[in-house]
Design a protein around this motif. Structure first.
Motif, PDB file in Angstrom:
ATOM      1  N   ARG A 188       8.692   2.567  -5.673  1.00 31.51           N
ATOM      2  CA  ARG A 188       8.430   3.256  -6.932  1.00 31.51           C
ATOM      3  C   ARG A 188       7.078   2.820  -7.497  1.00 31.51           C
ATOM      4  NH1 ARG A 188      13.337   1.880 -10.739  1.00 31.51           N
ATOM      5  NH2 ARG A 188      12.460  -0.182 -10.309  1.00 31.51           N
ATOM      6  N   ASP A 189       6.539   3.621  -8.382  1.00 33.70           N
ATOM      7  CA  ASP A 189       5.293   3.262  -9.038  1.00 33.70           C
ATOM      8  C   ASP A 189       5.597   2.619 -10.396  1.00 33.70           C
ATOM      9  OD1 ASP A 189       6.065   5.359 -10.675  1.00 33.70           O
ATOM     10  OD2 ASP A 189       4.648   6.786  -9.800  1.00 33.70           O
ATOM     11  N   ASP A 190       4.562   2.420 -11.220  1.00 34.34           N
ATOM     12  CA  ASP A 190       4.745   1.770 -12.520  1.00 34.34           C
ATOM     13  C   ASP A 190       5.649   2.567 -13.459  1.00 34.34           C
ATOM     14  OD1 ASP A 190       3.159  -0.248 -11.659  1.00 34.34           O
ATOM     15  OD2 ASP A 190       1.329   0.496 -12.622  1.00 34.34           O
ATOM     16  N   GLY A 195       7.972   7.461  -4.276  1.00 35.99           N
ATOM     17  CA  GLY A 195       6.855   8.081  -3.589  1.00 35.99           C
ATOM     18  C   GLY A 195       5.629   7.204  -3.584  1.00 35.99           C
ATOM     19  N   HIS A 196       5.785   5.953  -4.002  1.00 38.28           N
ATOM     20  CA  HIS A 196       4.682   5.003  -4.073  1.00 38.28           C
ATOM     21  C   HIS A 196       4.833   3.966  -2.957  1.00 38.28           C
ATOM     22  CE1 HIS A 196       2.131   1.747  -5.728  1.00 38.28           C
ATOM     23  NE2 HIS A 196       3.151   0.964  -5.423  1.00 38.28           N
ATOM     24  N   MET A 197       3.712   3.520  -2.444  1.00 38.68           N
ATOM     25  CA  MET A 197       3.743   2.433  -1.464  1.00 38.68           C
ATOM     26  C   MET A 197       2.502   1.577  -1.649  1.00 38.68           C
ATOM     27  SD  MET A 197       4.262   2.535   2.670  1.00 38.68           S
ATOM     28  CE  MET A 197       4.495   1.024   3.593  1.00 38.68           C
ATOM     29  N   GLY A 198       2.727   0.324  -2.014  1.00 38.26           N
ATOM     30  CA  GLY A 198       1.629  -0.610  -2.172  1.00 38.26           C
ATOM     31  C   GLY A 198       1.701  -1.710  -1.126  1.00 38.26           C
ATOM     32  N   LEU A 199       0.767  -2.628  -1.198  1.00 38.72           N
ATOM     33  CA  LEU A 199       0.787  -3.753  -0.268  1.00 38.72           C
ATOM     34  C   LEU A 199       2.062  -4.572  -0.449  1.00 38.72           C
ATOM     35  CD1 LEU A 199      -0.572  -5.518   1.852  1.00 38.72           C
ATOM     36  CD2 LEU A 199      -1.798  -6.692  -0.010  1.00 38.72           C
ATOM     37  N   GLY A 200       2.507  -4.679  -1.692  1.00 35.31           N
ATOM     38  CA  GLY A 200       3.749  -5.401  -1.950  1.00 35.31           C
ATOM     39  C   GLY A 200       4.946  -4.756  -1.268  1.00 35.31           C
ATOM     40  N   THR A 201       4.941  -3.429  -1.130  1.00 34.12           N
ATOM     41  CA  THR A 201       6.028  -2.741  -0.440  1.00 34.12           C
ATOM     42  C   THR A 201       6.114  -3.203   1.011  1.00 34.12           C
ATOM     43  OG1 THR A 201       5.529  -0.818  -1.825  1.00 34.12           O
ATOM     44  CG2 THR A 201       7.038  -0.493   0.015  1.00 34.12           C
ATOM     45  N   SER A 279      -4.349  -6.912  -8.833  1.00 32.08           N
ATOM     46  CA  SER A 279      -3.456  -5.772  -8.914  1.00 32.08           C
ATOM     47  C   SER A 279      -2.986  -5.373  -7.510  1.00 32.08           C
ATOM     48  CB  SER A 279      -4.143  -4.571  -9.572  1.00 32.08           C
ATOM     49  OG  SER A 279      -4.542  -4.908 -10.907  1.00 32.08           O
ATOM     50  N   ASP A 280      -1.803  -4.840  -7.444  1.00 37.45           N
ATOM     51  CA  ASP A 280      -1.234  -4.444  -6.152  1.00 37.45           C
ATOM     52  C   ASP A 280      -2.030  -3.293  -5.551  1.00 37.45           C
ATOM     53  OD1 ASP A 280       0.734  -4.442  -4.084  1.00 37.45           O
ATOM     54  OD2 ASP A 280       1.662  -2.700  -5.019  1.00 37.45           O
ATOM     55  N   PRO A 281      -2.641  -3.472  -4.369  1.00 31.33           N
ATOM     56  CA  PRO A 281      -3.379  -2.377  -3.745  1.00 31.33           C
ATOM     57  C   PRO A 281      -2.442  -1.221  -3.384  1.00 31.33           C
ATOM     58  CG  PRO A 281      -3.966  -4.493  -2.755  1.00 31.33           C
ATOM     59  CD  PRO A 281      -2.759  -4.734  -3.604  1.00 31.33           C
ATOM     60  N   VAL A 282      -2.792  -0.003  -3.745  1.00 27.75           N
ATOM     61  CA  VAL A 282      -1.976   1.179  -3.487  1.00 27.75           C
ATOM     62  C   VAL A 282      -2.346   1.741  -2.130  1.00 27.75           C
ATOM     63  CG1 VAL A 282      -1.328   3.476  -4.253  1.00 27.75           C
ATOM     64  CG2 VAL A 282      -1.741   1.665  -5.941  1.00 27.75           C
ATOM     65  N   LEU A 283      -1.367   1.908  -1.260  1.00 27.35           N
ATOM     66  CA  LEU A 283      -1.607   2.461   0.061  1.00 27.35           C
ATOM     67  C   LEU A 283      -1.455   3.984   0.037  1.00 27.35           C
ATOM     68  CD1 LEU A 283       0.253  -0.159   2.274  1.00 27.35           C
ATOM     69  CD2 LEU A 283      -2.141  -0.131   1.538  1.00 27.35           C
TER      70      LEU A 283
END
Length: 284
Positions: A188-190, A195-201, A279-283
């Protein structure tokens, strides 16, 4: 002609063996070797590395468990603090916050959560071998005697508590399920839209795969699936599952270390995000 008699030289008496204690490898009846061991390799290296790795994890996890802060950065929640069971947890809105135990006496909720996965790991067969050798020198390596005069195994307190491993396994499975739920929420996003995927994902995905692989490779899991079967031919599904778990069990040591590192890395990543380090990089 008289034959001259020859004298047979007397055989010297063997040297007296040194006095031996009453127990251990130097007990009466064992080979009288004065050296503690005859190994010439660096046998001490593996227990030293194991000691360093486990000690660093204990120090880090203790610090994070008592910190009681910087464990949530939307949409990620630290695996050390999930599920959040106390009302002093940071508001996670649509996140996994259950508020079942009040303020938990003002202590960090991680102190309640970590008891189950840590109990599972501490009683694990591989971890027993690791810290028995690295911390207690029991023994520190193969063919190297331990310094203890007596050995009672796991038949007395406190080591008899190791028999609780199967019950900690039952507790570790729902914990892994909760961390799986957290990994789903990491997409998820903020604004909590999927539909969100960041490095943390990716960090959470790697962690949960290793957590499940380590949990399912447990000896208790293998015994639970096929340990009491008399005829594998009558239980083809359980036999197939038993073979899969057996293959994982062959890598239990590697999975134990990999999952230990990954869970600490996931917590540290959340800490960096929550503390504002980046900040979490957004992929995508």
């Amino acid at each position: 002609m008289a034959t001259q008699a020859t004298e047979t030289p007397e055989t010297p008496d063997p040297p007296a063996s040194p006095p031996s204690p009453t127990g251990g490898v130097t007990s009466p009846g064992r080979a009288a070797i004065t050296a503690k061991h005859l190994r010439t390799d660096r046998w001490w290296l593996q227990p030293a590395v194991t000691f360093t790795g486990l000690f660093l994890f204990v120090v880090y996890s203790t610090w994070r468990a008592f910190a009681d802060t910087d464990y949530y950065a939307a949409p990620y929640v630290s695996p050390f603090y999930s599920p959040c069971l106390a009302d002093n947890c940071r508001d996670m809105r649509n996140g996994p916050n259950f508020d079942l135990l009040g303020s938990w006496w003002g202590l960090s909720p991680a102190l309640l959560i970590l008891i189950f996965p840590l109990g599972f790991r501490l009683t694990c067969y591989y971890y027993r071998k690791a810290y028995y050798r690295a911390f207690w020198a029991s023994p520190p390596a193969c063919a190297v005697s331990e310094p203890h005069a007596k050995y009672s195994g796991e038949t007395r307190f406190p080591l008899i508590m190791q028999n609780m491993h199967r019950y900690f396994f039952y507790a570790a499975v729902p914990v892994a399920g909760i961390l799986t739920y957290d990994t789903v929420l990491a997409f998820r996003d903020d604004s909590y839209e999927f539909g969100h995927m960041g490095l943390g994902t990716l960090v959470f995905l790697v962690n949960i795969v290793l957590i499940w692989a380590y949990t399912l490779s447990c000896h208790s899991c293998r015994h639970l699936i096929g340990g009491k079967l008399r005829h594998f031919s009558k239980h083809p599904v359980r036999y197939r599952m038993w073979t899969w778990v057996g293959k994982l069990n062959e890598r239990h040591m590697q999975l134990a270390w990999a999952s230990l590192i990954s869970v600490a890395a996931a917590d540290f990543y959340v800490y960096l995000l929550a503390s504002g380090a980046f900040s979490d990089p957004v992929l995508f």
